[in-house]
Write an enzyme that holds these catalytic residues in place. Structure first.
Site, mmCIF file in Angstrom:
data_model
loop_
_atom_site.group_PDB
_atom_site.id
_atom_site.type_symbol
_atom_site.label_atom_id
_atom_site.label_comp_id
_atom_site.label_asym_id
_atom_site.label_seq_id
_atom_site.Cartn_x
_atom_site.Cartn_y
_atom_site.Cartn_z
ATOM 1 N N CYS A 2 0.835 -1.200 0.000
ATOM 2 C CA CYS A 2 0.000 0.000 0.000
ATOM 3 C C CYS A 2 0.874 1.256 0.000
ATOM 4 O O CYS A 2 1.983 1.242 0.514
ATOM 5 C CB CYS A 2 -0.884 0.037 1.240
ATOM 6 S SG CYS A 2 -1.993 -1.346 1.328
ATOM 7 N N ARG A 27 4.978 0.678 -6.846
ATOM 8 C CA ARG A 27 4.923 -0.255 -5.719
ATOM 9 C C ARG A 27 3.866 -1.334 -5.934
ATOM 10 O O ARG A 27 3.821 -2.313 -5.213
ATOM 11 C CB ARG A 27 4.550 0.516 -4.423
ATOM 12 C CG ARG A 27 5.607 1.489 -3.964
ATOM 13 C CD ARG A 27 5.009 2.500 -3.008
ATOM 14 N NE ARG A 27 4.558 1.920 -1.762
ATOM 15 C CZ ARG A 27 5.244 1.918 -0.635
ATOM 16 N NH1 ARG A 27 6.445 2.451 -0.601
ATOM 17 N NH2 ARG A 27 4.751 1.401 0.462
ATOM 18 N N GLY A 100 -0.071 -1.340 6.429
ATOM 19 C CA GLY A 100 0.392 -2.201 7.511
ATOM 20 C C GLY A 100 -0.678 -3.229 7.842
ATOM 21 O O GLY A 100 -1.600 -3.442 7.059
ATOM 22 N N GLU A 477 18.012 -23.664 -5.050
ATOM 23 C CA GLU A 477 17.617 -22.263 -5.208
ATOM 24 C C GLU A 477 18.849 -21.389 -5.488
ATOM 25 O O GLU A 477 18.797 -20.482 -6.317
ATOM 26 C CB GLU A 477 16.865 -21.805 -3.948
ATOM 27 C CG GLU A 477 16.442 -20.350 -3.910
ATOM 28 C CD GLU A 477 15.509 -19.930 -5.037
ATOM 29 O OE1 GLU A 477 15.037 -20.789 -5.805
ATOM 30 O OE2 GLU A 477 15.282 -18.720 -5.160
ATOM 31 N N GLU A 484 19.951 -17.641 -13.332
ATOM 32 C CA GLU A 484 19.008 -16.712 -13.954
ATOM 33 C C GLU A 484 19.497 -15.278 -14.008
ATOM 34 O O GLU A 484 19.161 -14.564 -14.953
ATOM 35 C CB GLU A 484 17.609 -16.801 -13.333
ATOM 36 C CG GLU A 484 17.496 -16.361 -11.907
ATOM 37 C CD GLU A 484 16.052 -16.447 -11.393
ATOM 38 O OE1 GLU A 484 15.874 -16.631 -10.194
ATOM 39 O OE2 GLU A 484 15.119 -16.319 -12.191
ATOM 40 N N HIS A 500 28.016 -39.600 -7.239
ATOM 41 C CA HIS A 500 27.303 -40.436 -8.203
ATOM 42 C C HIS A 500 27.297 -39.828 -9.599
ATOM 43 O O HIS A 500 26.408 -40.107 -10.392
ATOM 44 C CB HIS A 500 25.876 -40.700 -7.707
ATOM 45 C CG HIS A 500 25.849 -41.414 -6.388
ATOM 46 N ND1 HIS A 500 26.285 -42.709 -6.235
ATOM 47 C CD2 HIS A 500 25.493 -40.987 -5.148
ATOM 48 C CE1 HIS A 500 26.176 -43.071 -4.958
ATOM 49 N NE2 HIS A 500 25.708 -42.033 -4.289
HETATM 50 C C1 F6R Z 1 12.852 -17.598 -10.106
HETATM 51 C C2 F6R Z 1 11.425 -17.347 -10.255
HETATM 52 C C3 F6R Z 1 10.593 -18.385 -10.945
HETATM 53 C C4 F6R Z 1 9.216 -18.479 -10.278
HETATM 54 C C5 F6R Z 1 8.292 -19.418 -11.077
HETATM 55 C C6 F6R Z 1 6.962 -19.615 -10.375
HETATM 56 O O1 F6R Z 1 13.492 -16.549 -9.424
HETATM 57 O O2 F6R Z 1 10.926 -16.328 -9.866
HETATM 58 O O3 F6R Z 1 11.222 -19.626 -10.965
HETATM 59 O O4 F6R Z 1 9.393 -18.967 -8.979
HETATM 60 O O5 F6R Z 1 8.076 -18.890 -12.351
HETATM 61 O O6 F6R Z 1 6.316 -18.403 -10.165
HETATM 62 P P1 F6R Z 1 5.130 -18.281 -9.142
HETATM 63 O O7 F6R Z 1 5.669 -18.472 -7.768
HETATM 64 O O8 F6R Z 1 4.567 -16.907 -9.350
HETATM 65 O O9 F6R Z 1 4.154 -19.355 -9.475
#
Ligand code: F6R
Length: 601
Positions: A2, A27, A100, A477, A484, A500
């Site tokens: 917000c 935002r 908030g 991750e 990416e 492996h």
């Molecule tokens: C990586 C990333 C993507 C999303 C994926 C799923 O940084 O952002 O791998 O996690 O495209 O997106 P949502 O969570 O919006 O379904």
């Protein structure tokens, strides 16, 4: 997230409020509204949808109002995006805008309803309007102070009353900035909205309340003790200001994680019961009869699901299948299964299609998402929101760590409902969870150390991330983030899997990030790769006596439960990827070939 604006000066408030609201558009928002003082009363114009459309309505009404008003862009957290839920909210001659979460709003709503107040919206914020109205007898500052004493949670507010010669603003855990101009004072949630009007700003501090006049601002704490206003001269350009002074949205969003986690937890923990308040859409008896959980997600959200596999088994005795959404069509769901979709956007086509297919054979379905009213919420029985505000950088950061925290809360609720966790066990875990934002902040303070390490390895041909247990999903991750945004081929592996096959790829140009805060077995994997010439960057708990003997570089993290350390390790791998990409001069917020929300299968 917000956005709040307000104005008091010698010009008509409406056009200035609309202009400043538009400067907060980046935002993200789903509805907007303004309230202006007009002929001794308050005129409110608000609706779901675009600010530009609302402005046309305002002009069609003859641009009402005088030189004092408040405005809001809403990003829904309680109640869907709708005209009624849009701010400002009014009560008698009082109008308020709020950013908030009011944690005790249900109790306050009940109390105010008993007192005869009628609620128009489903929001937590409306209780503030009625509470202030209840206390208002001509002294707006005193009314707002007394109302805020009753409120638990986070807020930035601006308050207008038809008979008050000044506005009142206050903040706790949500940002609010006051701008001093020539014969006018401007208010906004962040600096960019103010820059066309003034570069002299006062950043309100937590616990401060302000009487805002056209020619001055009087700051106090809630007990009435005056505070000096520190005026800061802004030197950034408007673009940098949108990013809060950070060079990229991704870095800003990484730094927003302590607050995002706090918001995800807010109002959901019951210390007395040793339990979590979450809408699961099923009774404890039904929860106890569940036999398994199937999680469907993509990308980073899939990695969050993988962590739940370890978590739900331990905390709730529930086996978990985690499926990549696009592969789900080939699999079957068993009966007595809870289906859980994880998607920050709530709009990922692969996830939505798989959920549609699976939900017919599941006992119940749930979603974890960050976007109120998104399509996923219409497909499931109940939704848990992560409430971390819109994420603009393409790479998911704060939405991922908030998903992990939402999963921890869900695991505790499932564990309690199924009698797998005692109230005492749950309470201990939840109390520790409330300390997590502070620990994340401590990790963020290591950014310079992490930047130097990232830059030293920025020319690596290939990166490996290894982890075990809760840290295996985080190794995936870390590798995804490095791929990416830094475009460096990267692999995430369970430590034990290295031998492996992938060990063949390890050379002296393959840095290995070893997530080593969960158990000691990973140390043998560190030795395996060191013996093949790789440098190892180890993430270990403070005071680990052995890690320095095996790793090339050690990043020490605060000691905490293994599952919470997964969040801390995430912050480090995000920063490593960020600083690597930055050193390589890559377009971090918009990496090539990627979109923030993938709405095609
Ligand atoms: C990586 C990333 C993507 C999303 C994926 C799923 O940084 O952002 O791998 O996690 O495209 O997106 P949502 O969570 O919006 O379904």
């Amino acid at each position: 997230m917000c956005g709040i604006v307000a104005y008091i000066g010698d010009e008509k408030a409406g056009p200035i409020l609309f202009d400043t609201l538009k400067r907060l558009e980046y935002r993200g928002y789903d509805s907007a509204g303004v309230a202006v003082k007009s002929d001794g009363a308050i005129e409110v114009i608000k609706s779901a949808g675009r600010i530009a459309d609302l402005e046309k309505v305002y002009m069609a009404l003859g641009s009402p109002g005088e030189s004092m008003g408040i405005g809001h862009t809403r990003w829904a957290t309680h109640g869907r995006p709708s005209d009624r839920n849009a701010h400002p909210h009014t009560s008698g001659e009082v109008a308020i805008v709020h950013n908030g979460i009011i944690e005790n709003y249900l109790d306050l709503r009940e109390l105010l309803t008993e007192m005869g107040y009628e609620f128009q919206s489903e929001t937590d914020s409306e209780v503030l309007a009625h509470l202030i109205n209840f206390y208002y007898q001509g002294d707006l500052l005193s009314a707002v102070s007394r109302a805020l004493e009753r409120v638990e949670g986070s807020y930035a507010i601006a308050v207008l009353a038809a008979s008050s010669p000044y506005l009142v603003c206050a903040r706790k855990d949500s940002p609010l900035v006051l701008g001093r101009g020539e014969g006018a004072t401007y208010v906004a949630s962040d600096v960019p909205a103010l820059l066309p009007y003034t570069k002299d700003v006062i950043r309100m501090k937590d616990g401060e309340i302000a009487c805002v006049y056209d020619d001055r601002v009087e700051l106090r704490d809630l007990a009435g003790v005056p505070h000096a206003a520190e005026v800061e001269r802004i030197t950034w350009d408007a673009d940098a200001a949108e990013r809060g002074g950070y060079p990229h949205f991704m870095l800003k969003e990484i730094h927003e994680q302590p607050r995002a986690i706090r918001e995800t937890i807010a109002g959901r923990i019951s210390e007395i019961n040793g339990d979590v308040r979450l809408p699961l859409g099923m009774s404890d008896e039904e929860t106890a009869s569940l036999e398994r959980v199937t999680i469907i997600a993509c990308g980073t959200s899939y990695h969050a699901g993988m962590l739940a596999r370890y978590l739900f088994a331990r905390a709730a005795g529930l086996p978990v299948d985690v499926e990549v959404a696009s592969e789900f069509q080939h699999l079957q769901v068993r009966p007595k299964t809870l289906l859980l979709g994880i998607t920050q956007s709530g709009e990922t086509a692969d996830t939505l299609m798989a959920l549609k297919k699976a939900k017919t054979c599941c006992m119940r379905s749930l979603a974890i998402t960050n976007v109120v009213g998104s399509t996923v919420t219409e497909l499931v029985n109940a939704t848990i929101y992560t409430r971390c505000g819109p994420e603009i950088g393409v790479a998911a950061t704060k939405t991922f760590t908030s998903q992990l925290v939402a999963l921890i809360l869900l695991a505790v609720r499932l564990g309690r409902a199924r009698g797998h966790l005692t109230p005492d066990q749950a309470r201990k875990m939840l109390i520790e969870l409330t300390k997590l934002p502070g620990l994340v902040q401590r990790v963020l303070e290591k950014r310079e150390e992490i930047r130097e390490i990232a830059e030293a390895y920025a020319d690596a041909g290939c990166y490996f991330f290894i982890g075990r247990d809760y840290l295996y999903p985080i190794s995936l991750e870390g590798a995804l983030k490095m791929k990416e945004i830094a475009y460096i081929p990267s692999e995430g592996y369970a430590g034990g899997e290295l031998k492996h096959g992938p060990l063949a790829l390890i050379t002296d140009n393959t840095p290995v990030v070893a997530l080593a805060t969960c158990g000691r077995k990973i140390q043998s994997n560190i030795k395996e790769v060191r013996a093949r010439g790789a440098d190892v960057i180890a993430l270990a708990s403070e005071g680990d006596p052995d890690i320095g003997k095996v790793a090339s570089v050690v990043i020490e993290l605060p000691e905490t439960r293994p599952v919470f350390s997964a969040v801390l390790c995430t912050v480090v791998v995000q920063l490593l990827a960020y600083y690597t990409a930055n050193k390589l001069g890559l377009p971090i917020d918009k990496p090539r070939n990627l979109a923030k929300c993938v709405t095609v299968e």
